[in-house]
Design a protein around this motif. Structure first.
Motif, PDB file in Angstrom:
ATOM      1  N   SER A  54      42.855  38.431  50.128  1.00  0.00           N
ATOM      2  CA  SER A  54      44.402  38.555  49.587  1.00  0.00           C
ATOM      3  C   SER A  54      44.568  39.715  49.309  1.00  0.00           C
ATOM      4  O   SER A  54      43.715  40.715  49.186  1.00  0.00           O
ATOM      5  N   VAL A  55      45.742  40.115  49.105  1.00  0.00           N
ATOM      6  CA  VAL A  55      46.473  41.450  48.653  1.00  0.00           C
ATOM      7  C   VAL A  55      45.687  41.728  47.226  1.00  0.00           C
ATOM      8  O   VAL A  55      45.217  42.892  46.806  1.00  0.00           O
ATOM      9  N   GLU A  56      45.587  40.708  46.450  1.00  0.00           N
ATOM     10  CA  GLU A  56      44.970  40.880  44.865  1.00  0.00           C
ATOM     11  C   GLU A  56      43.426  41.317  45.182  1.00  0.00           C
ATOM     12  O   GLU A  56      43.067  42.137  44.401  1.00  0.00           O
ATOM     13  N   GLN A  57      42.695  40.459  45.923  1.00  0.00           N
ATOM     14  CA  GLN A  57      41.380  40.964  46.151  1.00  0.00           C
ATOM     15  C   GLN A  57      41.130  42.241  46.858  1.00  0.00           C
ATOM     16  O   GLN A  57      40.180  42.943  46.462  1.00  0.00           O
ATOM     17  N   SER A  58      41.934  42.695  47.749  1.00  0.00           N
ATOM     18  CA  SER A  58      41.928  43.885  48.104  1.00  0.00           C
ATOM     19  C   SER A  58      42.241  44.966  47.362  1.00  0.00           C
ATOM     20  O   SER A  58      41.475  46.136  47.263  1.00  0.00           O
ATOM     21  N   MET A  59      43.077  44.860  46.483  1.00  0.00           N
ATOM     22  CA  MET A  59      43.434  45.755  45.357  1.00  0.00           C
ATOM     23  C   MET A  59      42.387  45.761  44.369  1.00  0.00           C
ATOM     24  O   MET A  59      42.023  46.874  43.659  1.00  0.00           O
ATOM     25  N   ALA A  60      41.702  44.755  44.046  1.00  0.00           N
ATOM     26  CA  ALA A  60      40.696  44.837  42.875  1.00  0.00           C
ATOM     27  C   ALA A  60      39.302  45.488  43.613  1.00  0.00           C
ATOM     28  O   ALA A  60      38.849  46.363  42.727  1.00  0.00           O
ATOM     29  N   ALA A  61      39.056  45.440  44.929  1.00  0.00           N
ATOM     30  CA  ALA A  61      38.073  46.121  45.436  1.00  0.00           C
ATOM     31  C   ALA A  61      38.290  47.613  45.502  1.00  0.00           C
ATOM     32  O   ALA A  61      37.489  48.543  45.369  1.00  0.00           O
ATOM     33  N   LEU A  62      39.611  47.813  45.909  1.00  0.00           N
ATOM     34  CA  LEU A  62      39.956  49.517  45.789  1.00  0.00           C
ATOM     35  C   LEU A  62      39.897  49.900  44.447  1.00  0.00           C
ATOM     36  O   LEU A  62      39.470  51.200  44.173  1.00  0.00           O
ATOM     37  N   GLN A  63      40.356  49.085  43.350  1.00  0.00           N
ATOM     38  CA  GLN A  63      40.233  49.583  42.065  1.00  0.00           C
ATOM     39  C   GLN A  63      38.712  49.956  41.645  1.00  0.00           C
ATOM     40  O   GLN A  63      38.418  50.748  40.947  1.00  0.00           O
ATOM     41  N   GLN A  64      38.079  48.972  41.850  1.00  0.00           N
ATOM     42  CA  GLN A  64      36.544  49.005  41.597  1.00  0.00           C
ATOM     43  C   GLN A  64      35.822  50.384  42.326  1.00  0.00           C
ATOM     44  O   GLN A  64      35.016  50.789  41.637  1.00  0.00           O
ATOM     45  N   THR A  65      36.199  50.409  43.508  1.00  0.00           N
ATOM     46  CA  THR A  65      35.630  51.600  44.156  1.00  0.00           C
ATOM     47  C   THR A  65      36.121  52.872  43.637  1.00  0.00           C
ATOM     48  O   THR A  65      35.508  53.725  43.251  1.00  0.00           O
TER      49      THR A  65
END
Length: 248
Positions: A54-65
């Protein structure tokens, strides 16, 4: 008040890049390229979101990166400050100077230049929050702070920022757009080469990551070196106040 000439600044930037080629290339390689390459090869791998994320999961992965990349990027930024100071000193010295003296200068004035970068970044960041336009304008107005330190041996970061502000009066937007155009060209070139390398060698661990790291670090070093050359050329143009006040 001197009006900034983009064409003249570009010609001067090219001449600066051609001068002391071996020395400048060595400094850029050690302080720009190698730290970035080490981070690209040995730093954390970007986190890929799961399939169908989802958009939220993609954003979370981006933030963690992004959080994982911060330590490595700080190291690259710190080494870039020292290398940039040494190169600026070589280019802006009114008389002959050795590489050792230039590097010593970079280390001696590191605290000042770090403060200049921090204060500039803080001001630009706040300006970007305030409808973006003020931040972009501040990029053009504060870009001559580091060359001012290199030429005038200013220990006070506020004096360096003040000097840049005075030199760029009525030229802030012209300097920003010049930097922006050159940055866009380098970014597009890096993206095209990166896509070609990724298609040929892949992007996974092993050879693909190693080759991609070389391309990323190489274009990063080129971008940093060209930016330093542009700031030096702009400073040389705007800081010349009398016929005898010239750079060699």
């Amino acid at each position: 008040m001197v009006k900034f000439d983009m064409g003249a600044a570009w010609d001067d930037s090219v001449q600066l890049l051609k001068s002391h080629t071996a020395l400048i290339g060595t400094i850029a390689g050690v302080f720009f390229f190698l730290p970035a390459l080490a981070v690209a090869w040995f730093g954390p791998v970007p986190i890929e979101p799961p399939a169908g994320a989802s958009v939220e999961q993609s954003m979370a992965a981006l933030q963690q990166t992004f959080r994982q990349m911060i330590p490595g990027q700080i190291i690259v930024a710190l080494t870039t400050i020292v290398g940039s100071a040494a190169i600026l000193r070589l280019w802006l010295a009114r008389s002959g100077i050795s590489v050792g003296e230039a590097l010593t200068f970079g280390l001696m004035f590191f605290p000042t230049l770090f403060a200049v970068q921090f204060l500039s970044g803080l001001a630009i960041g706040l300006g970007l929050i305030l409808l973006i336009i003020p931040g972009l304008y501040l990029v053009g107005r504060l870009t001559l702070a580091a060359p001012s330190v290199a030429d005038r041996s200013l220990y006070n970061p506020f004096e360096a920022l003040k000097t840049s502000w005075e030199l760029t009066r009525n030229n802030g937007w012209a300097i920003f757009f010049f930097l922006f155009l050159v940055t866009i060209v380098i970014f597009i070139a890096a993206m095209i080469v990166g896509l070609i390398v990724g298609a040929i060698a892949g992007t996974g661990d092993g050879f693909g990551r190693m080759l991609g790291g070389v391309v990323e670090a190489g274009f990063g070093a080129i971008g940093s070196l060209v930016s330093v050359a542009i700031s030096a050329a702009a400073y040389r143009q705007l800081a010349t106040r009398t016929p005898t006040d010239v750079f060699q």
